[in-house]
Design a protein around this motif. Structure first.
Motif, mmCIF file in Angstrom:
data_model
loop_
_atom_site.group_PDB
_atom_site.id
_atom_site.type_symbol
_atom_site.label_atom_id
_atom_site.label_comp_id
_atom_site.label_asym_id
_atom_site.label_seq_id
_atom_site.Cartn_x
_atom_site.Cartn_y
_atom_site.Cartn_z
ATOM 1 N N LEU A 163 0.825 -1.210 0.000
ATOM 2 C CA LEU A 163 0.000 0.000 0.000
ATOM 3 C C LEU A 163 0.861 1.263 0.000
ATOM 4 C CD1 LEU A 163 -2.743 -1.176 2.495
ATOM 5 C CD2 LEU A 163 -3.161 -0.452 0.140
ATOM 6 N N LEU A 164 1.940 1.242 0.751
ATOM 7 C CA LEU A 164 2.821 2.407 0.792
ATOM 8 C C LEU A 164 3.463 2.652 -0.571
ATOM 9 C CD1 LEU A 164 4.503 1.897 4.285
ATOM 10 C CD2 LEU A 164 2.656 3.481 3.683
ATOM 11 N N ARG A 165 3.825 1.584 -1.264
ATOM 12 C CA ARG A 165 4.399 1.750 -2.598
ATOM 13 C C ARG A 165 3.327 2.190 -3.601
ATOM 14 N NH1 ARG A 165 8.699 -2.760 -4.342
ATOM 15 N NH2 ARG A 165 8.643 -1.371 -6.172
ATOM 16 N N LEU A 166 2.089 1.716 -3.423
ATOM 17 C CA LEU A 166 0.999 2.195 -4.280
ATOM 18 C C LEU A 166 0.773 3.691 -4.072
ATOM 19 C CD1 LEU A 166 -1.639 -0.689 -3.989
ATOM 20 C CD2 LEU A 166 -0.197 -0.166 -5.950
ATOM 21 N N ALA A 167 0.850 4.142 -2.825
ATOM 22 C CA ALA A 167 0.689 5.574 -2.544
ATOM 23 C C ALA A 167 1.775 6.374 -3.243
ATOM 24 C CB ALA A 167 0.731 5.814 -1.037
ATOM 25 N N ASP A 168 3.011 5.876 -3.184
ATOM 26 C CA ASP A 168 4.100 6.564 -3.875
ATOM 27 C C ASP A 168 3.860 6.596 -5.382
ATOM 28 O OD1 ASP A 168 5.357 6.939 -1.446
ATOM 29 O OD2 ASP A 168 6.731 5.238 -1.690
ATOM 30 N N ALA A 169 3.290 5.515 -5.922
ATOM 31 C CA ALA A 169 3.016 5.461 -7.357
ATOM 32 C C ALA A 169 1.958 6.482 -7.756
ATOM 33 C CB ALA A 169 2.568 4.056 -7.756
ATOM 34 N N LEU A 185 -9.984 16.560 -9.861
ATOM 35 C CA LEU A 185 -8.747 16.199 -9.170
ATOM 36 C C LEU A 185 -7.687 17.247 -9.498
ATOM 37 C CD1 LEU A 185 -8.412 12.344 -9.807
ATOM 38 C CD2 LEU A 185 -8.995 13.463 -7.643
ATOM 39 N N ASP A 186 -7.158 17.899 -8.469
ATOM 40 C CA ASP A 186 -5.987 18.743 -8.654
ATOM 41 C C ASP A 186 -4.845 18.109 -7.865
ATOM 42 O OD1 ASP A 186 -6.541 19.316 -6.002
ATOM 43 O OD2 ASP A 186 -7.388 21.292 -6.432
ATOM 44 N N ALA A 187 -3.707 18.746 -7.838
ATOM 45 C CA ALA A 187 -2.545 18.145 -7.185
ATOM 46 C C ALA A 187 -2.810 17.848 -5.707
ATOM 47 C CB ALA A 187 -1.332 19.065 -7.334
ATOM 48 N N SER A 188 -3.512 18.748 -5.033
ATOM 49 C CA SER A 188 -3.770 18.536 -3.600
ATOM 50 C C SER A 188 -4.732 17.372 -3.382
ATOM 51 C CB SER A 188 -4.330 19.813 -2.967
ATOM 52 O OG SER A 188 -5.586 20.152 -3.524
ATOM 53 N N THR A 246 1.007 12.112 -10.423
ATOM 54 C CA THR A 246 0.139 13.279 -10.226
ATOM 55 C C THR A 246 -0.085 14.063 -11.518
ATOM 56 O OG1 THR A 246 0.723 13.524 -7.893
ATOM 57 C CG2 THR A 246 -0.142 15.465 -9.005
ATOM 58 N N ASP A 247 0.978 14.392 -12.210
ATOM 59 C CA ASP A 247 0.836 15.209 -13.422
ATOM 60 C C ASP A 247 -0.034 14.504 -14.463
ATOM 61 O OD1 ASP A 247 2.391 17.146 -12.275
ATOM 62 O OD2 ASP A 247 4.221 16.624 -13.371
ATOM 63 N N ALA A 248 0.197 13.206 -14.658
ATOM 64 C CA ALA A 248 -0.581 12.454 -15.642
ATOM 65 C C ALA A 248 -2.044 12.354 -15.221
ATOM 66 C CB ALA A 248 0.010 11.057 -15.822
ATOM 67 N N VAL A 249 -2.276 12.176 -13.923
ATOM 68 C CA VAL A 249 -3.657 12.055 -13.431
ATOM 69 C C VAL A 249 -4.391 13.381 -13.583
ATOM 70 C CG1 VAL A 249 -5.064 11.688 -11.371
ATOM 71 C CG2 VAL A 249 -3.152 10.148 -11.866
ATOM 72 N N VAL A 250 -3.741 14.487 -13.206
ATOM 73 C CA VAL A 250 -4.379 15.804 -13.325
ATOM 74 C C VAL A 250 -4.653 16.123 -14.794
ATOM 75 C CG1 VAL A 250 -4.056 18.275 -12.967
ATOM 76 C CG2 VAL A 250 -3.440 16.670 -11.152
ATOM 77 N N ALA A 285 -5.932 6.546 -15.755
ATOM 78 C CA ALA A 285 -4.612 6.986 -15.311
ATOM 79 C C ALA A 285 -4.289 6.452 -13.916
ATOM 80 C CB ALA A 285 -4.537 8.510 -15.324
ATOM 81 N N LEU A 286 -5.264 6.496 -13.023
ATOM 82 C CA LEU A 286 -5.047 6.015 -11.657
ATOM 83 C C LEU A 286 -4.810 4.506 -11.624
ATOM 84 C CD1 LEU A 286 -7.766 8.151 -9.877
ATOM 85 C CD2 LEU A 286 -5.311 8.293 -9.432
ATOM 86 N N VAL A 287 -5.672 3.747 -12.300
ATOM 87 C CA VAL A 287 -5.533 2.296 -12.282
ATOM 88 C C VAL A 287 -4.256 1.869 -13.002
ATOM 89 C CG1 VAL A 287 -6.563 0.114 -13.053
ATOM 90 C CG2 VAL A 287 -7.986 1.862 -11.995
#
Length: 431
Positions: free
Chosen positions: A43-49, A83-86, A54-58, A169-171
């Motif tokens: 989970l911690l590595r997924l959070a880092d991913a 979804l923004d960066a925050s 972020t840029d691609a998701v936004v 993008a998230l998945v």
């Protein structure tokens, strides 16, 4: 979804979804063997991913928002989608929060050693494969993935088309991270093809999918409840009330009402209806209506509230019967004066959705009656309806808020994503 109910599901879509479900089932068996330490590290590595993406998701979310604006989607629904960066950072943090929560898998719910020496215990185990059908809330995509992984389940995600680019993008980021960790990427799968037929195929994949959780508007939820052959946990809509009792502290009542309605009006735990005891209506409503109007809230008022609303300079209209049972998803609210506590409870029973109901009162007797008699997943006393939330309750991210009564009710976190099995150990025992 209901528009497609009069025709058969495309067989090719059914086979595609069933193939994904079979792969998810294989993945779920591997997840069930992971220790808590392994799941938390993942989970911690997924959070880092997610952070790294972020840029691609936004950027992907901007595509979704552009389509929403062109389609004339309301600002409140665009807010759910945005979804923004925050917000991406908050989504990633939710995964870290889940990593810090106790693992329910393996917990002994109850157990004993029988008189004959048999050891019997009831143990929490993963559900297996969970299907999520939801609307334009891309944060749900990551919350569901994280909660399912922590509870040892694989998840099939069918998000709304409005968030298609954001979800992809998230998945994509999650699956890449799982693969790089040596974990099955099919633990998290997005149903990207097949349109509404994919959702219907997911709902009827009995034997391959163990549980379906719908999350969205009333039409979506009821369609899934009616049509699914897979067991469903119903996450209901939020027609939430704030009742200001005759024994209320009116300053508290004003703060709670404004927070419940305006803090984030598009979500399911926002208040949609204000009920005020007749004994305090003339003292409370002028200020409350003025402040609500000042916050941009359009009011749908009962006939006997109209003069007070007009004097307050509020934007209002006379409410219809249906208005009192409407989930507005925005800065709108119905308002009525009630004769007493019994009248308030009766109106909540008639118009509420069983989600969250709040009373503001300094009377312990009134509070006890309200909490005992109001039939809802969460009942608040002198607190905003906005607190009905897994994070606020200390559960971390939630997968939904159940308004049904079997298996799960209220915010659904890790324990609600497990079932149990009985483990019996003997030493050559025969009956």
């Amino acid at each position: 979804m209901s528009a497609a109910n009069d025709r058969a599901i495309d067989p090719a879509v059914v086979e595609h979804v069933n193939d994904l479900a079979r792969r998810a089932r294989v993945a779920s068996r591997r997840l069930a063997l992971l220790t808590r330490a392994q799941k938390d590290a993942a989970l911690l590595r997924l959070a880092d991913a997610v952070d790294a993406a972020t840029d691609a998701v936004v950027e992907a979310n901007g595509v979704d928002l552009g389509r929403a604006r062109e389609a004339g989607v309301s600002e409140s629904l665009q807010d759910r989608l945005r979804l923004d960066a925050s917000r991406v950072a908050a989504v990633a943090q939710a995964l870290r929060d889940v990593a810090g929560l106790p693992d329910p898998v393996g917990e002994v719910v109850r157990g004993s050693t029988l008189a004959n020496g048999l050891q019997v215990r009831q143990v929490r185990v993963p559900m297996g494969v969970i299907g999520m059908i939801y609307e334009a809330r891309p944060n749900v995509t990551v919350d569901a993935a994280g909660l399912c992984l922590k509870s040892g389940n694989a998840v099939l995600l069918r998000g709304g088309s409005a968030a298609a680019s954001s979800n992809a993008a998230l998945v994509g980021a999650l699956r890449t991270s799982l693969r790089e960790q040596g974990l099955p990427e099919d633990a998290v799968t997005l149903l990207e093809q097949g349109g509404r037929d994919a959702a219907r195929a997911l709902m009827t994949a009995r034997g391959l999918v163990d549980l379906v959780i719908p999350r969205g508007g009333a039409e979506l939820i009821q369609t899934v409840v009616r049509e699914s052959t897979v067991p469903v946990i119903e996450t209901g809509i939020g027609v939430c009330h704030v009742y200001v009792d005759e024994a209320a502290d009116l300053e508290k009542a004003l703060a709670i009402t404004l927070n419940a309605k305006t803090h984030r009006p598009s979500v399911c735990n926002a208040a949609e209806s204000l009920l005020v005891h007749r004994a305090v209506a003339s003292d409370f409503l002028p200020k409350a209506l003025s402040d609500l109007a000042g916050a941009g809230v359009r009011l749908h008022v009962a006939d006997d509230v109209a003069d007070l609303a007009e004097a307050a300079g509020a934007s209002f209209e006379i409410a219809s019967e249906a208005d009192f049972g409407t989930e507005w998803h925005g800065l709108e609210m119905s308002v009525a004066v009630v004769d007493d506590l019994d009248d308030a409870i009766e109106r909540i029973d008639r118009f509420g959705s069983g989600h969250t109901e709040a009373i503001v009162t300094e009377s312990r007797t009134a509070a006890r009656r309200f909490t005992a008699e109001v039939d809802a997943a969460a009942v608040m006393v002198n607190a905003s309806t906005r607190f009905t939330d897994g994070g606020e309750f200390g559960f971390g991210a939630e997968i939904g808020i159940s308004t049904q009564k079997l298996h799960a009710r209220g915010p659904m976190a890790l324990p609600e994503l497990t079932t149990t099995k009985w483990v019996v150990e003997g030493d050559g025992h025969i009956r």
